[in-house]
Design a protein around this motif. Structure first.
Motif, PDB file in Angstrom:
ATOM      1  N   ALA A   1      23.164 -65.047   2.144  1.00  0.00           N
ATOM      2  CA  ALA A   1      24.369 -65.023   1.317  1.00  0.00           C
ATOM      3  C   ALA A   1      25.241 -66.241   1.591  1.00  0.00           C
ATOM      4  N   ALA A   2      25.340 -66.631   2.875  1.00  0.00           N
ATOM      5  CA  ALA A   2      26.148 -67.794   3.238  1.00  0.00           C
ATOM      6  C   ALA A   2      25.559 -69.071   2.639  1.00  0.00           C
ATOM      7  N   LYS A   3      24.219 -69.155   2.639  1.00  0.00           N
ATOM      8  CA  LYS A   3      23.564 -70.331   2.067  1.00  0.00           C
ATOM      9  C   LYS A   3      23.812 -70.406   0.563  1.00  0.00           C
ATOM     10  N   LYS A   4      23.733 -69.244  -0.098  1.00  0.00           N
ATOM     11  CA  LYS A   4      23.978 -69.206  -1.537  1.00  0.00           C
ATOM     12  C   LYS A   4      25.420 -69.587  -1.854  1.00  0.00           C
ATOM     13  N   ARG A   5      26.357 -69.128  -0.997  1.00  0.00           N
ATOM     14  CA  ARG A   5      27.765 -69.451  -1.207  1.00  0.00           C
ATOM     15  C   ARG A   5      28.007 -70.951  -1.047  1.00  0.00           C
ATOM     16  N   MET A   6      27.368 -71.553  -0.043  1.00  0.00           N
ATOM     17  CA  MET A   6      27.520 -72.988   0.161  1.00  0.00           C
ATOM     18  C   MET A   6      26.940 -73.778  -1.007  1.00  0.00           C
ATOM     19  N   THR A   7      25.836 -73.289  -1.556  1.00  0.00           N
ATOM     20  CA  THR A   7      25.237 -73.956  -2.719  1.00  0.00           C
ATOM     21  C   THR A   7      26.179 -73.926  -3.907  1.00  0.00           C
ATOM     22  N   LEU A   8      26.788 -72.751  -4.137  1.00  0.00           N
ATOM     23  CA  LEU A   8      27.736 -72.630  -5.246  1.00  0.00           C
ATOM     24  C   LEU A   8      28.954 -73.529  -5.036  1.00  0.00           C
ATOM     25  N   ILE A   9      29.447 -73.574  -3.801  1.00  0.00           N
ATOM     26  CA  ILE A   9      30.598 -74.431  -3.505  1.00  0.00           C
ATOM     27  C   ILE A   9      30.254 -75.892  -3.768  1.00  0.00           C
TER      28      ILE A   9
END
Length: 274
Positions: A2-10
């Motif tokens: 989830a953290a990786k996906k959030r960083m990608t979106l950011i």
């Protein structure tokens, strides 16, 4: 994960913001320069040095009548959009849902007309307008442009996707074909109609070639034509020219931002089908 996906979106949003700022930078520079005096051009000035004198000059100088030009532009644009909101949908509905002799021929004439640059028919349009006595009038500036083949084609693609059962149900309830169109089908095309209105607004508000050809008296100038004549008088006054650019561009941006959601929906729903 989830953290990786959030960083990608950011990261994606950061890139979008960066590219957005890059594309907006020229217009932001234009707005900024329009509030400067000539001596402050091409250098950073603080808020105390900013001035509205350039805009004030447009509306107070007796050498040119910007308020009249602005009113002419508003009237011309409003009439053209109104005509397109009536004529284009009716034509598109007929080509999409009605059966009549010559339908395919008319459709291909509409499609073929989209491929003809307007410059090629400008002289015949001028001759016809002159013969009707419509030069230097709102008739000449609006009547030839109350419909657009591109918008007819775009709306036809949407109307094709409207289930025929809607129209049949309306007919069973006692509505005529025109009644079914105005009361059932037309409201369904809201997003496409707003998309068409935005494109028509931008094209008409910023139109230069047609108004400059059909109008040659200052009191009937539209804003773009009038400000272009001002530019010739004050070519070296960069802040004044930039203020004119803002006056012609800002209304289109405001109109788009108000209806941007419907514009995106309209583009999506008016894709090429069948």
């Amino acid at each position: 994960m989830a953290a990786k996906k959030r960083m990608t979106l950011i990261s994606i949003y950061a890139l979008l913001v960066l590219f957005g700022l890059l594309f907006a930078l020229p217009f932001l520079y234009t707005i900024y320069t329009s509030f400067l005096t000539m001596k402050d051009v091409n250098q950073f000035s603080g808020i105390p040095e900013l001035t509205v004198a350039n805009y004030k000059m447009y509306f107070t100088n007796e050498a040119y009548d910007v308020p009249r030009w602005l009113l002419n532009t508003v009237i011309m644009t409003a009439l053209v959009i109104l005509g397109n909101l009536v004529i284009n949908p009716m034509t598109a509905f007929a080509l999409a849902k009605l059966q009549f002799a010559g339908k395919k021929v008319i459709y291909w004439i509409v499609v073929g007309s989209m491929m003809v640059p307007y410059h090629m028919i400008l002289i015949p349009v001028y001759v016809n307008v002159a013969q009707l006595g419509w030069l230097n009038s709102f008739w000449g500036l609006t009547v030839p442009f109350l419909y657009q083949c591109l918008y007819i084609f775009m709306l036809r693609q949407f109307f094709i996707s409207v289930p025929g059962e809607f129209i049949e149900a309306a007919r069973l309830d006692g509505l005529t074909k025109m009644g079914a169109f105005w009361r059932i089908v037309y409201p369904l095309a809201k997003s496409s109609l707003i998309t068409m209105s935005i494109l028509a607004f931008a094209g008409t508000w910023n139109s230069y070639l047609i108004p400059s050809t059909l109008v040659n008296v200052p009191e009937m100038y539209v804003l773009v034509v009038g400000l272009n004549s001002v530019k010739d008088l004050f070519f070296e006054n960069t802040p004044l020219i930039m203020a004119g650019v803002v006056l012609t561009t800002l209304p289109i941006l405001i109109f788009f931002f108000i209806f941007q959601k419907q514009y995106i929906e309209g583009v999506s729903s008016s894709g090429v089908k069948g």
